[in-house]
Design a protein around this motif. Structure first.
Motif, PDB file in Angstrom:
ATOM      1  N   ASP A  29       0.832  -1.209   0.000  1.00 29.17           N
ATOM      2  CA  ASP A  29       0.000   0.000   0.000  1.00 29.17           C
ATOM      3  C   ASP A  29       0.866   1.259   0.000  1.00 29.17           C
ATOM      4  OD1 ASP A  29      -2.596  -0.901  -0.182  1.00 29.17           O
ATOM      5  OD2 ASP A  29      -2.917  -1.030   1.982  1.00 29.17           O
ATOM      6  N   ASP A  30       1.905   1.249   0.838  1.00 27.71           N
ATOM      7  CA  ASP A  30       2.805   2.408   0.910  1.00 27.71           C
ATOM      8  C   ASP A  30       3.496   2.649  -0.430  1.00 27.71           C
ATOM      9  OD1 ASP A  30       2.160   2.785   3.560  1.00 27.71           O
ATOM     10  OD2 ASP A  30       3.947   1.765   4.340  1.00 27.71           O
ATOM     11  N   VAL A  31       3.953   1.569  -1.050  1.00 27.69           N
ATOM     12  CA  VAL A  31       4.643   1.689  -2.336  1.00 27.69           C
ATOM     13  C   VAL A  31       3.689   2.216  -3.404  1.00 27.69           C
ATOM     14  CG1 VAL A  31       5.749   0.392  -4.200  1.00 27.69           C
ATOM     15  CG2 VAL A  31       6.393  -0.056  -1.826  1.00 27.69           C
ATOM     16  N   LEU A  32       2.492   1.652  -3.461  1.00 27.77           N
ATOM     17  CA  LEU A  32       1.514   2.094  -4.461  1.00 27.77           C
ATOM     18  C   LEU A  32       1.127   3.559  -4.247  1.00 27.77           C
ATOM     19  CD1 LEU A  32      -0.833  -1.034  -4.685  1.00 27.77           C
ATOM     20  CD2 LEU A  32       0.769  -0.224  -6.426  1.00 27.77           C
ATOM     21  N   GLY A  33       1.006   3.961  -2.988  1.00 26.81           N
ATOM     22  CA  GLY A  33       0.683   5.356  -2.696  1.00 26.81           C
ATOM     23  C   GLY A  33       1.784   6.294  -3.153  1.00 26.81           C
ATOM     24  N   SER A  34       3.022   5.893  -2.897  1.00 27.07           N
ATOM     25  CA  SER A  34       4.159   6.707  -3.308  1.00 27.07           C
ATOM     26  C   SER A  34       4.260   6.780  -4.830  1.00 27.07           C
ATOM     27  CB  SER A  34       5.448   6.128  -2.720  1.00 27.07           C
ATOM     28  OG  SER A  34       6.566   6.910  -3.075  1.00 27.07           O
ATOM     29  N   VAL A  35       4.062   5.642  -5.486  1.00 27.50           N
ATOM     30  CA  VAL A  35       4.103   5.617  -6.949  1.00 27.50           C
ATOM     31  C   VAL A  35       2.997   6.499  -7.527  1.00 27.50           C
ATOM     32  CG1 VAL A  35       3.717   4.148  -8.972  1.00 27.50           C
ATOM     33  CG2 VAL A  35       5.240   3.379  -7.151  1.00 27.50           C
ATOM     34  N   SER A  36       1.828   6.468  -6.910  1.00 24.39           N
ATOM     35  CA  SER A  36       0.719   7.295  -7.384  1.00 24.39           C
ATOM     36  C   SER A  36       1.079   8.776  -7.330  1.00 24.39           C
ATOM     37  CB  SER A  36      -0.532   7.031  -6.538  1.00 24.39           C
ATOM     38  OG  SER A  36      -1.608   7.843  -6.971  1.00 24.39           O
ATOM     39  N   ARG A  37       1.722   9.189  -6.243  1.00 18.63           N
ATOM     40  CA  ARG A  37       2.146  10.593  -6.142  1.00 18.63           C
ATOM     41  C   ARG A  37       3.225  10.907  -7.177  1.00 18.63           C
ATOM     42  NH1 ARG A  37       1.208   9.164  -0.775  1.00 18.63           N
ATOM     43  NH2 ARG A  37       3.376   8.565  -0.384  1.00 18.63           N
ATOM     44  N   GLY A  38       4.102   9.935  -7.433  1.00 18.62           N
ATOM     45  CA  GLY A  38       5.119  10.128  -8.463  1.00 18.62           C
ATOM     46  C   GLY A  38       4.513  10.276  -9.847  1.00 18.62           C
ATOM     47  N   VAL A  39       3.480   9.494 -10.129  1.00 18.45           N
ATOM     48  CA  VAL A  39       2.802   9.588 -11.424  1.00 18.45           C
ATOM     49  C   VAL A  39       2.074  10.930 -11.539  1.00 18.45           C
ATOM     50  CG1 VAL A  39       0.978   8.597 -12.872  1.00 18.45           C
ATOM     51  CG2 VAL A  39       2.618   7.094 -11.724  1.00 18.45           C
ATOM     52  N   SER A  40       1.503  11.391 -10.440  1.00 15.31           N
ATOM     53  CA  SER A  40       0.853  12.710 -10.448  1.00 15.31           C
ATOM     54  C   SER A  40       1.868  13.800 -10.797  1.00 15.31           C
ATOM     55  CB  SER A  40       0.229  13.004  -9.078  1.00 15.31           C
ATOM     56  OG  SER A  40      -0.823  12.103  -8.803  1.00 15.31           O
ATOM     57  N   PHE A  41       3.068  13.653 -10.269  1.00 14.77           N
ATOM     58  CA  PHE A  41       4.142  14.596 -10.588  1.00 14.77           C
ATOM     59  C   PHE A  41       4.452  14.564 -12.085  1.00 14.77           C
ATOM     60  CE2 PHE A  41       8.750  14.939 -11.350  1.00 14.77           C
ATOM     61  CZ  PHE A  41       8.936  16.273 -11.038  1.00 14.77           C
ATOM     62  N   SER A 325      14.275  17.310  -8.397  1.00 16.13           N
ATOM     63  CA  SER A 325      15.352  16.670  -9.143  1.00 16.13           C
ATOM     64  C   SER A 325      14.757  15.643 -10.096  1.00 16.13           C
ATOM     65  CB  SER A 325      16.329  15.978  -8.183  1.00 16.13           C
ATOM     66  OG  SER A 325      17.128  15.043  -8.878  1.00 16.13           O
ATOM     67  N   SER A 326      14.954  15.861 -11.391  1.00 17.20           N
ATOM     68  CA  SER A 326      14.437  14.929 -12.392  1.00 17.20           C
ATOM     69  C   SER A 326      15.098  13.559 -12.245  1.00 17.20           C
ATOM     70  CB  SER A 326      14.683  15.491 -13.797  1.00 17.20           C
ATOM     71  OG  SER A 326      14.173  14.637 -14.793  1.00 17.20           O
ATOM     72  N   HIS A 327      16.422  13.545 -12.042  1.00 19.27           N
ATOM     73  CA  HIS A 327      17.147  12.277 -11.968  1.00 19.27           C
ATOM     74  C   HIS A 327      16.785  11.495 -10.714  1.00 19.27           C
ATOM     75  CE1 HIS A 327      20.655   9.557 -11.390  1.00 19.27           C
ATOM     76  NE2 HIS A 327      20.550   9.443 -12.691  1.00 19.27           N
ATOM     77  N   MET A 328      16.766  12.164  -9.557  1.00 20.29           N
ATOM     78  CA  MET A 328      16.461  11.438  -8.326  1.00 20.29           C
ATOM     79  C   MET A 328      15.029  10.917  -8.331  1.00 20.29           C
ATOM     80  SD  MET A 328      16.853  12.457  -4.288  1.00 20.29           S
ATOM     81  CE  MET A 328      18.488  13.131  -4.515  1.00 20.29           C
ATOM     82  N   THR A 329      14.114  11.702  -8.889  1.00 21.66           N
ATOM     83  CA  THR A 329      12.729  11.237  -8.989  1.00 21.66           C
ATOM     84  C   THR A 329      12.657   9.999  -9.876  1.00 21.66           C
ATOM     85  OG1 THR A 329      11.875  13.480  -8.667  1.00 21.66           O
ATOM     86  CG2 THR A 329      10.390  11.884  -9.689  1.00 21.66           C
ATOM     87  N   ALA A 330      13.420  10.018 -10.967  1.00 25.22           N
ATOM     88  CA  ALA A 330      13.421   8.887 -11.899  1.00 25.22           C
ATOM     89  C   ALA A 330      13.925   7.613 -11.238  1.00 25.22           C
ATOM     90  CB  ALA A 330      14.287   9.223 -13.111  1.00 25.22           C
ATOM     91  N   VAL A 331      15.067   7.702 -10.555  1.00 24.89           N
ATOM     92  CA  VAL A 331      15.619   6.487  -9.956  1.00 24.89           C
ATOM     93  C   VAL A 331      14.756   6.019  -8.787  1.00 24.89           C
ATOM     94  CG1 VAL A 331      17.985   6.872 -10.741  1.00 24.89           C
ATOM     95  CG2 VAL A 331      17.277   7.814  -8.538  1.00 24.89           C
ATOM     96  N   ALA A 332      14.111   6.960  -8.105  1.00 26.36           N
ATOM     97  CA  ALA A 332      13.268   6.581  -6.967  1.00 26.36           C
ATOM     98  C   ALA A 332      12.024   5.824  -7.424  1.00 26.36           C
ATOM     99  CB  ALA A 332      12.870   7.821  -6.163  1.00 26.36           C
ATOM    100  N   VAL A 333      11.322   6.344  -8.434  1.00 24.78           N
ATOM    101  CA  VAL A 333      10.110   5.641  -8.875  1.00 24.78           C
ATOM    102  C   VAL A 333      10.469   4.295  -9.500  1.00 24.78           C
ATOM    103  CG1 VAL A 333       8.739   7.740  -9.164  1.00 24.78           C
ATOM    104  CG2 VAL A 333      10.032   6.846 -11.119  1.00 24.78           C
ATOM    105  N   GLY A 334      11.609   4.245 -10.206  1.00 28.69           N
ATOM    106  CA  GLY A 334      12.048   2.966 -10.757  1.00 28.69           C
ATOM    107  C   GLY A 334      12.348   1.956  -9.664  1.00 28.69           C
ATOM    108  N   ALA A 335      13.007   2.423  -8.604  1.00 33.14           N
ATOM    109  CA  ALA A 335      13.316   1.539  -7.478  1.00 33.14           C
ATOM    110  C   ALA A 335      12.041   1.051  -6.796  1.00 33.14           C
ATOM    111  CB  ALA A 335      14.210   2.265  -6.474  1.00 33.14           C
ATOM    112  N   LEU A 336      11.055   1.923  -6.674  1.00 28.90           N
ATOM    113  CA  LEU A 336       9.789   1.526  -6.049  1.00 28.90           C
ATOM    114  C   LEU A 336       9.106   0.424  -6.858  1.00 28.90           C
ATOM    115  CD1 LEU A 336       8.372   5.007  -4.966  1.00 28.90           C
ATOM    116  CD2 LEU A 336       9.251   3.208  -3.469  1.00 28.90           C
ATOM    117  N   GLY A 337       9.194   0.515  -8.177  1.00 24.54           N
ATOM    118  CA  GLY A 337       8.656  -0.557  -9.011  1.00 24.54           C
ATOM    119  C   GLY A 337       9.357  -1.875  -8.747  1.00 24.54           C
ATOM    120  N   GLY A 338      10.669  -1.806  -8.521  1.00 25.82           N
ATOM    121  CA  GLY A 338      11.427  -3.007  -8.190  1.00 25.82           C
ATOM    122  C   GLY A 338      10.992  -3.605  -6.861  1.00 25.82           C
TER     123      GLY A 338
END
Length: 355
Positions: A29-41, A325-338
């Protein structure tokens, strides 16, 4: 008495299993919530995301598609989470289409050089897991990067076949091979050495080490290099945690989790490291690595950039108008998917880490 003991033990195990499943469901749930906010961004900033930013979200897209495909239908809660993931994926698909179109328009040369990486079908999600080996850690590491971004880009385009129109893929020059197999490299040089081998495999390049005549590397395989690199990236992350996360080390810490996680090294997907990532997310805008103190300065830079439409956008980093940060956001959402796929795979005994 023995029967009673067995019943108590069975009840205790059942409670433990229920607690474990409940805990895992909460983390998902926490991961999906975080990913949802990342997608909103991404939905708001798709016109401004640079190439690295887009690739990170494409990695997330591949991870989400795999998660939806393999989601275990164990209980109503799990299936409800899958429904959430499906809705997230639909939003991500739409936003990424816009982001990739913007990249193609804003920086067409760079877009074409790395266009294969902007398709989710390029990225392979781990189907089995392995672990790093502390005995493979270098005895000493260089204090500066081994090579620059330009060389890394050149070597990758030779693999991808995008070094020219209709270029031959899987070209490995001696400078590229020697650089990408050099031991002792730190930080981003190290993570991009790993990425080089991963991209080669995903592109279908059969033998990246062909022509390496060094006797000391005679029996080395691409898998060997991946394990060496991730073992050293693990040491880097452990040192970062030991010394305390700083603004300077956050990005490489998360990048290592993303890339080695995608390479199938499950020991990078630690629960406490996940919490570090989740805490980094800006609740207001959904990105990672936001520096509110420089927003006004960045807005000024953005206006200047608009007046120079042919100025090349630096791939590795771009601070967006809201200070993200475009790069940090990118690696963070990718890591969350992992992390999402790892937690789902834990329910499948065939995908648990190899010992």
């Amino acid at each position: 008495m023995r029967a009673d003991t067995r019943r108590r033990l069975a009840a205790a195990l059942a409670l433990f299993a229920a607690a474990l499943c409940g805990s895992r469901a909460e983390v998902i749930d926490d991961v999906l919530g975080s990913v949802s906010r990342g997608v909103s961004f991404l939905e708001r900033q798709h016109e401004h995301i640079n190439l690295d930013g887009a690739v990170g979200f494409v990695m997330l897209q591949a991870e989400l598609k795999e998660a939806v495909r393999t989601w275990p239908h164990t209980d109503p809660l799990s299936w409800a989470q899958r429904t959430t993931a499906v809705a997230l994926l639909k939003r991500l698909d739409q936003s990424l289409e816009k982001a990739v179109a913007a990249l193609q328009e804003n920086d067409p040369k760079y877009y074409w050089e790395f266009e294969p990486l902007l398709s989710w079908t390029f990225w392979m999600v781990p189907q089995e897991w392995r672990a790093t080996d502390p005995s493979l850690v270098y005895s000493s590491t260089l204090t500066t990067e081994c090579y620059d971004e330009q060389l890394s880009d050149k070597c990758l385009t030779l693999l991808l076949g995008t070094w020219k129109m209709n270029g031959t893929p899987c070209i490995v020059t001696r400078p590229c091979r020697d650089t990408m197999t050099r031991f002792g490299c730190p930080h981003y040089s190290l993570s991009h050495q790993l990425l080089y081998f991963m991209i080669g495999k995903m592109r279908g390049c059969s033998d990246l080490l062909k022509g390496d005549t060094r006797a000391s590397r005679a029996n080395m395989t691409e898998q060997n290099y991946q394990r060496i690199f991730c073992s050293n990236m693990m040491k880097t992350n452990q040192d970062i945690i030991r010394d305390g996360l700083t603004e300077q080390t956050l990005d490489i810490f998360i990048e290592n989790i993303l890339i080695c996680g995608l390479a199938g090294f499950s020991d990078f997907l630690k629960a406490d490291w996940l919490q570090h990532i989740l805490r980094l997310q800006d609740e207001e805008v959904g990105c990672f690595g936001r520096d509110k103190s420089i927003i006004s300065q960045i807005i000024g830079d953005e206006l200047l950039e608009q007046l120079q439409p042919h100025r090349r956008v630096k791939r590795r980093e771009k601070i967006l108008p809201d200070g993200c940060s475009s790069h940090m956001t990118a690696v963070a959402v990718g890591a969350l998917g992992g992390y999402l796929n790892f937690y789902l795979a834990e329910q499948d005994i065939t995908k648990r880490p190899l010992t």
